[in-house]
Design a protein around this motif. Structure first.
Motif, PDB file in Angstrom:
ATOM      1  N   LEU A   2       7.598   5.308  -3.286  1.00 40.01           N
ATOM      2  CA  LEU A   2       7.048   6.369  -2.463  1.00 40.01           C
ATOM      3  C   LEU A   2       6.098   5.798  -1.419  1.00 40.01           C
ATOM      4  N   PHE A   3       6.026   6.472  -0.284  1.00 40.97           N
ATOM      5  CA  PHE A   3       5.127   6.017   0.776  1.00 40.97           C
ATOM      6  C   PHE A   3       3.683   6.018   0.295  1.00 40.97           C
ATOM      7  N   THR A   4       3.290   7.039  -0.467  1.00 43.29           N
ATOM      8  CA  THR A   4       1.921   7.105  -0.975  1.00 43.29           C
ATOM      9  C   THR A   4       1.633   5.957  -1.947  1.00 43.29           C
ATOM     10  N   ALA A   5       2.651   5.522  -2.686  1.00 47.21           N
ATOM     11  CA  ALA A   5       2.471   4.375  -3.589  1.00 47.21           C
ATOM     12  C   ALA A   5       2.187   3.116  -2.781  1.00 47.21           C
ATOM     13  N   ARG A   6       2.868   2.984  -1.642  1.00 48.60           N
ATOM     14  CA  ARG A   6       2.609   1.832  -0.772  1.00 48.60           C
ATOM     15  C   ARG A   6       1.178   1.885  -0.220  1.00 48.60           C
ATOM     16  N   LEU A   7       0.755   3.080   0.170  1.00 47.90           N
ATOM     17  CA  LEU A   7      -0.609   3.235   0.673  1.00 47.90           C
ATOM     18  C   LEU A   7      -1.625   2.840  -0.396  1.00 47.90           C
TER      19      LEU A   7
END
Length: 213
Positions: A2-7
């Motif tokens: 997920l993009f939020t996991a990358r953040l």
């Protein structure tokens, strides 16, 4: 991933610094001086005014009615929650509001207003995320190690409560949605703005503690 996991992976160093910052460790221990907490509240009271403006501006750019409704509720309900928290502590510690912002507070406020007013929706959204996400995660950690009868327990209760948790959950969903409809360059800009806000959150605590102004 997920993009939020990358953040989150990208911001782990800043998160660790937040957890280890003396403002937060002393707050959890109940030993933070009232003077330092007073400065924090006064500055946060000013910051919330700008943050609310940024939320309203972002809501006006939202691509869906649902996103607009969510962001508007953050601006309206979130503002009232913060003001109630501040007002209660102002009375408890006999604190007088200030109109003078520290440079760290002014810079962060200006940054968020500029990004949300001048940048595309997804980039502005990413810049606003740390004030939700980091506060929740820091609050949960501090609450887990907090002393009994902490004089600052109301602060911890606000950021670990179910109402704020739901706001964070909704914000993360908005971020995921925005990332899916953003191209590579915009996602890269979202990461940049998110990390800059993380750094400025840390700088805000540093300024209020007295390490930097």
């Amino acid at each position: 991933m997920l993009f939020t996991a990358r953040l989150w992976k990208m911001s782990k160093p800043q998160f660790k610094q937040m957890l280890e910052h003396p403002f937060n460790t002393e707050l959890a221990a109940g030993s933070l001086s009232v003077e330092k907490f007073k400065i924090y509240l006064q500055q946060d009271d000013l910051y919330i005014e700008s943050y609310t403006k940024a939320l309203y501006k972002l809501a006006s750019k939202a691509p869906t009615l649902e996103a607009k409704t969510i962001l508007t509720s953050f601006a309206e309900i979130g503002f009232l929650i913060e003001k109630e928290l501040h007002d209660n502590f102002f009375r408890k510690f006999q604190i007088t509001p200030t109109t003078e912002a520290l440079p760290a507070c002014q810079d962060y406020s200006n940054f968020l207003e500029n990004v949300t007013f001048l940048s595309p929706y997804s980039i502005g959204l990413a810049a606003l995320l740390p004030c939700f996400w980091m506060y929740r995660e820091v609050g949960v950690h501090l609450n887990n190690i907090s002393i009994k009868d902490n004089p600052y327990q109301a602060w911890l209760d606000t950021y670990t409560g179910d109402e704020f948790l739901e706001q964070v959950r909704q914000m993360l969903q908005l971020i995921e949605g925005a990332s899916r409809y953003s191209n590579y360059n915009m996602r890269d800009d979202m990461k940049t703005m998110y990390l800059q806000s993380c750094r400025m959150e840390l700088g805000f605590w540093e300024a209020c503690y007295g390490n930097k102004s």
